[in-house]
Design a protein around this motif. Structure first.
Motif, short mmCIF file in Angstrom:
data_model
loop_
_atom_site.label_atom_id
_atom_site.label_comp_id
_atom_site.label_asym_id
_atom_site.label_seq_id
_atom_site.Cartn_x
_atom_site.Cartn_y
_atom_site.Cartn_z
N ILE A 1 0.85 -1.21 0.00
CA ILE A 1 0.00 0.00 0.00
C ILE A 1 0.87 1.25 0.00
N TRP A 2 0.41 2.28 -0.76
CA TRP A 2 1.10 3.58 -0.76
C TRP A 2 0.49 4.45 0.33
N GLN A 3 1.33 4.96 1.20
CA GLN A 3 0.89 5.83 2.29
C GLN A 3 1.69 7.14 2.26
N PRO A 4 1.19 8.22 2.86
CA PRO A 4 1.97 9.46 2.86
C PRO A 4 3.29 9.29 3.64
N ILE A 5 4.33 9.91 3.15
CA ILE A 5 5.60 9.88 3.90
C ILE A 5 5.43 10.68 5.19
N PHE A 6 4.69 11.79 5.09
CA PHE A 6 4.38 12.61 6.27
C PHE A 6 2.89 12.51 6.53
N ARG A 7 2.55 12.00 7.67
CA ARG A 7 1.14 11.79 8.00
C ARG A 7 0.62 12.92 8.89
N THR A 8 -0.64 13.30 8.68
CA THR A 8 -1.25 14.35 9.49
C THR A 8 -2.07 13.72 10.62
N HIS A 9 -1.88 14.20 11.84
CA HIS A 9 -2.63 13.64 12.97
C HIS A 9 -4.10 14.05 12.86
N PRO A 10 -5.02 13.10 12.96
CA PRO A 10 -6.44 13.44 12.73
C PRO A 10 -7.02 14.37 13.79
N THR B 1 -5.00 16.56 16.03
CA THR B 1 -4.24 17.78 16.31
C THR B 1 -3.79 18.50 15.04
N GLY B 2 -3.82 17.82 13.90
CA GLY B 2 -3.37 18.44 12.64
C GLY B 2 -1.85 18.48 12.50
N ARG B 3 -1.11 17.99 13.50
CA ARG B 3 0.36 17.98 13.38
C ARG B 3 0.80 16.93 12.39
N LYS B 4 1.85 17.24 11.66
CA LYS B 4 2.40 16.25 10.74
C LYS B 4 3.50 15.44 11.43
N ALA B 5 3.66 14.21 10.94
CA ALA B 5 4.70 13.33 11.50
C ALA B 5 5.35 12.53 10.39
N ILE B 6 6.62 12.22 10.57
CA ILE B 6 7.29 11.31 9.62
C ILE B 6 6.68 9.93 9.81
N TYR B 7 6.13 9.40 8.72
CA TYR B 7 5.39 8.14 8.81
C TYR B 7 6.17 6.99 8.15
N ALA B 8 7.03 7.32 7.18
CA ALA B 8 7.89 6.29 6.59
C ALA B 8 8.75 5.71 7.71
N ASN B 9 8.98 4.43 7.68
CA ASN B 9 9.79 3.81 8.73
C ASN B 9 10.59 2.64 8.19
N LYS B 10 11.64 2.32 8.94
CA LYS B 10 12.64 1.36 8.47
C LYS B 10 12.07 -0.03 8.20
N VAL B 11 11.14 -0.48 9.03
CA VAL B 11 10.67 -1.86 8.93
C VAL B 11 9.78 -2.10 7.72
N ASN B 12 8.84 -1.20 7.50
CA ASN B 12 7.78 -1.51 6.53
C ASN B 12 7.87 -0.73 5.22
N THR B 13 8.73 0.29 5.15
CA THR B 13 8.75 1.14 3.96
C THR B 13 9.91 0.75 3.05
N PHE B 14 9.60 0.53 1.78
CA PHE B 14 10.63 0.05 0.86
C PHE B 14 10.88 0.98 -0.32
N ARG B 15 9.93 1.90 -0.60
CA ARG B 15 10.12 2.76 -1.77
C ARG B 15 9.44 4.10 -1.59
N ILE B 16 9.97 5.11 -2.26
CA ILE B 16 9.36 6.44 -2.28
C ILE B 16 8.82 6.68 -3.68
#
Ligand SMILES: [Fe+2]
Length: 299
Positions: free
Chosen positions: A203-212, A214-229
């Motif tokens: 599944i393609w997910q945002p690299i930076f995710r928005t908190h539902p 608070t609206g803050r963004k967070a780095i969502y890509a991570n070492k274990v599950n992310t393989f491509r940009i």
């Protein structure tokens, strides 16, 4: 711990030296009022990790408390569910006969839970029942946490601009298979069934995710599950994913939770990267139980 204590209705929330971590004091979650719960939930949303010590809970108490945050969901690995409680996932290295009663040594590298699902769980809640110790009585099996939101705020501007609004590929089945092949043979994991695999397609997910909330963004890509940009080959992507993870988990940004029996700890799947330390083995026993609360789409 810092002394930035905030007196609230009958209980206290203490901000850790890592500001995303809050410790709740003088609260029994079995007796939490609606007002107290609202305050607890706000504090959780604005941090990402919240814990309290010395809770005395049965499985049903954990389920009842967890349900206050929303509907529960079972883990795709349903063979590790607590008997009689399909929504309670057991993390344990304890064996009954040849079989491990829970998921052993799970999450032993940096990741966000269920980031490979279309609607990942909002959060997870862990309750500690047995914690391993070394011969000197020091707790083993710590869990490390780092804030993807704090990391987003401090990310190099050029890199942030380059990756803003881009997606990344999460591949759970691939990771599970790689992990299964490397796994210590004393805790073999059965291969995922076709039915389980079908629930976790790439599944393609945002690299930076928005908190539902608070609206803050967070780095969502991570070492274990992310393989491509998006727009890059795997070869080009992996060094960037690794450097993002390195930024999230700079030593000064990492909170190390030393577990005690009776700890109740929750983390936010929109922002709290975490990893387990597998520095124990039988006869050092570890058993925690976990609930996950349903979340919504990632954006
Ligand atoms: Fe995890």
């Amino acid at each position: 711990m810092q002394s930035a204590n905030k007196k609230s209705t009958n209980f206290q929330i203490r901000t850790n030296a890592n500001s995303f971590v809050h410790e709740v004091l003088e609260l029994d979650v079995k007796e939490i009022s609606d007002i107290q719960f609202d305050q607890l939930e706000r504090s959780f949303d604005h941090g990402g990790v919240l814990f309290m010590r010395n809770q005395d809970l049965q499985t049903a108490d954990l389920v009842a408390f967890s349900r206050r945050f929303g509907e529960l969901e079972g883990h795709v690995r349903h063979e590790y569910a607590m008997p009689g409680y399909p929504e309670v996932h057991v993390l344990s290295n304890i064996k009954k006969g040849n079989k491990t009663i829970g998921s052993a040594y799970a999450g032993d590298d940096w990741h966000l839970d269920l980031c490979f699902m279309r609607e990942p769980a909002r959060m997870a809640i862990l309750y500690a029942i047995e914690i391993p110790h070394d011969d000197d009585g020091n707790a083993l099996g710590d869990t490390l946490f780092a804030s993807g939101s704090d990391a987003y705020d401090t990310l190099d501007n050029d890199l942030r601009d380059r990756l803003e609004n881009k997606k990344c590929l999460m591949q759970y089945n691939r990771r599970q298979e790689e992990k299964r092949l490397q796994r210590l043979h004393d805790h073999p994991r059965p291969p995922m069934t076709d039915e389980q695999k079908a629930k976790t397609p790439d599944i393609w997910q945002p690299i930076f995710r928005t908190h539902p909330n608070t609206g803050r963004k967070a780095i969502y890509a991570n070492k274990v599950n992310t393989f491509r940009i998006e727009g890059m080959s795997e070869e080009e992507s992996l060094p960037i994913i690794r450097s993002l993870q390195k930024h999230v988990t700079k030593p000064e940004n990492v909170y190390r939770h030393k577990w005690q029996v009776g700890d109740l700890l929750m983390w936010d799947n929109a922002s709290a990267h975490h990893m387990a330390i597998g520095d124990y083995k039988l006869p050092q026993r570890r058993k925690l139980i976990r609930t996950s609360i349903k979340g919504g789409p990632v954006f």
